[in-house]
Design a protein around this motif. Structure first.
Motif: not given
Length: 272
Positions: A81-95
């Motif tokens: 992305n732009s490299g200045d993002e400061n918030r990440v959401k890491f989602t794991v789901f049962r596939d």
């Protein structure tokens, strides 16, 4: 751009269909993570909480899902992305297919990165949300996609022009805010609800307890809190990894000082 199972794709690219179990049953977990100076803040804490939560929900953990992999995939998403993002959401789901009972326990993941404005408000007004309550059990400590009580509390806060709401459990004890853990200050004693009352096992909560536990100026305790204790407190504050520490200035007719919270904020400043 998002990271879907290690592949960088446009967020408009429909990689997840309506049969996804996260959508149908809330069969998913997530970590909200702060990025600072191109580093993943509290990376190990987030990783180990996610692994423990996946094991609790009997999700299959791939062999390659190491701490190094977790960190690298997050940073790969930032770099895409732009490299200045400061918030990440890491989602794991049962596939998997199936109804309530899944056909298997394999998992997939999605990583989103956003730039958000992080502001600690000078005036922060909260109230109690009493329409629906949290069950005081181990499952409530996990950050699953089943957050409808938090959503409704957030709507209640919006409708009534509050900055946040305090959630209760079915024993009528204070649990947390809609988006963070709660701490009360009375003299030099800092109190937060125990995990057994159903509060989320917050990463910032853990680090505050660790830091204050080593500081002789404060006494930290995990104990059940009644709603009446909020009005008797000297100070109240919210914690989450994105904002850090947000002092509460008003709850109903009670106005709080922020002197001790300011001291605690200084103690935590170097941790993210």
């Amino acid at each position: 751009m998002i990271n879907f199972n290690g592949n960088i794709v446009s967020e408009n690219n429909n990689q997840i269909n309506f049969n996804n179990r996260a959508f149908k049953y809330g069969d998913a977990l997530f970590e909200t993570i702060k990025i600072k100076d191109e580093a993943v803040v509290f990376c190990e804490d987030h990783y180990f909480r996610l692994m423990a939560s996946m094991r609790m929900l009997r999700m299959e953990i791939p062999m390659e899902f190491t701490l190094e992999f977790f960190e690298a995939e997050i940073l790969k998403t930032i770099n895409a992305n732009s490299g200045d993002e400061n918030r990440v959401k890491f989602t794991v789901f049962r596939d998997a297919e199936g109804l309530y009972a899944p056909s298997n326990h394999k998992t997939s993941y999605v990583i989103e990165a956003k730039k958000v404005e992080i502001v600690v408000k000078e005036d922060y007004v909260v109230d109690l949300y009493k329409d629906f309550m949290i069950n005081p059990n181990l499952l409530s400590t996990v950050k699953t996609n089943n957050k409808i009580t938090n959503v409704l509390a957030g709507i209640y806060a919006q409708d009534n022009e509050f900055d946040n709401c305090v959630l209760l459990n079915t024993n009528k004890n204070v649990v947390e805010f809609t988006n963070g853990n709660i701490f009360l200050v009375k003299g030099n004693v800092i109190t937060t609800p125990p995990l057994s009352d159903g509060c989320v096992k917050g990463v910032m909560r853990k680090n505050i307890i660790d830091v204050l536990g080593k500081n002789t100026d404060f006494e930290v305790e995990e104990a059940s809190i009644s709603p009446f204790a909020i009005q008797k407190a000297d100070e109240v504050f919210l914690t989450n990894v994105i904002v850090g520490i947000q002092p509460v200035t008003k709850y109903r007719k009670k106005t709080f000082s922020t002197k001790v919270v300011s001291e605690i904020t200084k103690l935590m400043a170097n941790l993210g």
